[in-house]
Scaffold this active site. Structure first.
Site, PDB file in Angstrom:
ATOM      1  N   LYS A 149      -2.536  28.133 -42.782  1.00  0.00           N
ATOM      2  CA  LYS A 149      -3.353  28.227 -43.999  1.00  0.00           C
ATOM      3  C   LYS A 149      -2.480  28.738 -45.148  1.00  0.00           C
ATOM      4  O   LYS A 149      -2.466  29.928 -45.466  1.00  0.00           O
ATOM      5  CB  LYS A 149      -4.557  29.150 -43.740  1.00  0.00           C
ATOM      6  CG  LYS A 149      -5.698  28.948 -44.720  1.00  0.00           C
ATOM      7  CD  LYS A 149      -6.975  29.580 -44.198  1.00  0.00           C
ATOM      8  CE  LYS A 149      -8.070  29.682 -45.229  1.00  0.00           C
ATOM      9  NZ  LYS A 149      -8.630  28.409 -45.669  1.00  0.00           N
ATOM     10  N   GLU A 182      -9.963  15.908 -41.804  1.00  0.00           N
ATOM     11  CA  GLU A 182     -10.889  16.998 -42.145  1.00  0.00           C
ATOM     12  C   GLU A 182     -11.196  16.885 -43.627  1.00  0.00           C
ATOM     13  O   GLU A 182     -10.718  15.977 -44.312  1.00  0.00           O
ATOM     14  CB  GLU A 182     -10.272  18.354 -41.820  1.00  0.00           C
ATOM     15  CG  GLU A 182      -8.986  18.642 -42.560  1.00  0.00           C
ATOM     16  CD  GLU A 182      -8.369  19.998 -42.243  1.00  0.00           C
ATOM     17  OE1 GLU A 182      -9.093  20.942 -41.893  1.00  0.00           O
ATOM     18  OE2 GLU A 182      -7.140  20.109 -42.385  1.00  0.00           O
TER      19      GLU A 182
HETATM   20  N1  PLP Z   1     -10.005  22.899 -43.361  1.00  0.00           N
HETATM   21  C1  PLP Z   1      -9.414  23.229 -44.518  1.00  0.00           C
HETATM   22  C2  PLP Z   1      -8.333  22.349 -45.041  1.00  0.00           C
HETATM   23  C3  PLP Z   1      -9.827  24.368 -45.235  1.00  0.00           C
HETATM   24  O1  PLP Z   1      -9.228  24.681 -46.399  1.00  0.00           O
HETATM   25  C4  PLP Z   1     -10.867  25.163 -44.703  1.00  0.00           C
HETATM   26  C5  PLP Z   1     -11.331  26.347 -45.408  1.00  0.00           C
HETATM   27  O2  PLP Z   1     -10.847  26.739 -46.429  1.00  0.00           O
HETATM   28  C6  PLP Z   1     -11.455  24.780 -43.495  1.00  0.00           C
HETATM   29  C7  PLP Z   1     -10.983  23.652 -42.835  1.00  0.00           C
HETATM   30  C8  PLP Z   1     -12.562  25.584 -42.890  1.00  0.00           C
HETATM   31  O3  PLP Z   1     -12.064  26.758 -42.323  1.00  0.00           O
HETATM   32  P1  PLP Z   1     -12.978  28.041 -42.174  1.00  0.00           P
HETATM   33  O4  PLP Z   1     -14.184  27.615 -41.407  1.00  0.00           O
HETATM   34  O5  PLP Z   1     -12.147  29.002 -41.429  1.00  0.00           O
HETATM   35  O6  PLP Z   1     -13.325  28.482 -43.570  1.00  0.00           O
END
Ligand code: PLP
Length: 286
Positions: A149, A182
């Protein structure tokens, strides 16, 4: 709006908060982050978010700049100073400030830590969920390590902007084989006509969403069938239901993909059930 922001050991008024121009997060996107929901003054799934943060740091060869307990105190103090009951926090850790150079700075360089909190209206979110959102499909143009992330988000920024211009609230990113990876800021799900939940496996091609993992646990608890496999855009458009998951949107129904209406154009039954039950499975920490 966040009134008080935590920056490198200090709680500063929003307008005065900043990092150095040569912060590596600023110049090189050499930084990772977490976003976590705050509900009723409690932090949702903090443990899983912090575990992912530690992993993201490890993948870019950094360590936590302070203990998890100390980081937890920073987050709580920022929430307290902003009197946020419902919203989210944004926590960012960069490799710190150093003269611009691609190689890592001296090991003693202090990482930069930022924490911003925001109010969000639960009523507004419910109103959006009651209608569902549209998504636009776009090529996935990100790097191959989106499981980390990082703040290197330009492809996602461009995708979300393109989606917005077409009246869509999210972009669904599509790989070279026509499979949805995603969302630009969320994980993507469909429900087939047998009621099976389908989402892509969390390999290197997607971020291992915390909300996604809670929904997987919730589905197991509720006895729903779930398959982790890729799905194509065509399959998604023919699905009975679709939804996205993220810490800020929780479980959000998708009622249109590009120009195709999903199901009867209203949020699906499974989706809304998962949305309603989400917090009964999520971990709430004071
Ligand atoms: N995928 C991406 C690219 C994201 O930026 C995020 C959240 O910011 C998610 C998935 C979802 O992740 P989470 O459920 O941990 O917020």
């Amino acid at each position: 709006m966040s009134r008080i922001v935590y920056v490198n050991g200090r709680y500063l008024p929003y307008a005065q908060a900043g990092v150095h121009v040569e912060d590596r997060g600023n110049q090189l996107a050499d930084a990772v982050y977490e976003v976590c929901e705050i509900k009723g003054g409690r932090i949702v799934d903090e443990r899983r978010h912090m575990a992912r943060l530690e992993r993201s740091l490890g993948e870019i060869q950094m360590r936590l700049p302070m203990t998890l307990a100390a980081l937890g105190r920073v987050i709580r103090e920022t929430i307290r100073r902003n009197r946020v009951r419902d919203g989210y926090f944004y926590l960012q850790i960069s490799r710190g400030q150093a003269r611009r150079d691609f190689v890592f700075p001296e090991p003693e360089t202090e990482p930069s830590v930022i924490c911003v909190v925001r109010h969000a209206s639960p009523a507004k979110a419910e109103a959006t969920a009651a209608k569902g959102i549209a998504v636009k499909t776009m090529p996935d143009e990100r790097w191959r390590r989106v499981d980390i992330k990082t703040v290197m988000l330009l492809p996602s920024v461009l995708a979300r902007e393109a989606a917005k211009r077409e009246g869509a609230a999210e972009a669904w990113l599509v790989d070279g084989d026509g499979y949805v990876t995603e969302g630009a800021t969320s994980n993507a799900w469909i429900v087939d006509d047998k009621g099976t939940l389908i989402t892509r496996p969390a390999d290197f091609g997607i971020l291992r969403g915390v909300t996604r993992s809670v929904v997987i646990d919730l589905a197991a608890r509720e006895g729903l069938t779930l398959v982790e496999r890729g799905f194509s855009v065509a399959e998604a458009k023919a699905a009975r239901e679709a939804f996205i998951t993220s810490a800020t949107g929780m479980v959000m129904p998708v009622v249109r993909i590009d120009q195709t209406t999903i199901g009867d154009g209203r949020p699906g039954r499974f989706t809304m059930m998962l949305r309603e039950l989400f917090h009964s499975q999520a971990e709430l920490a004071v």
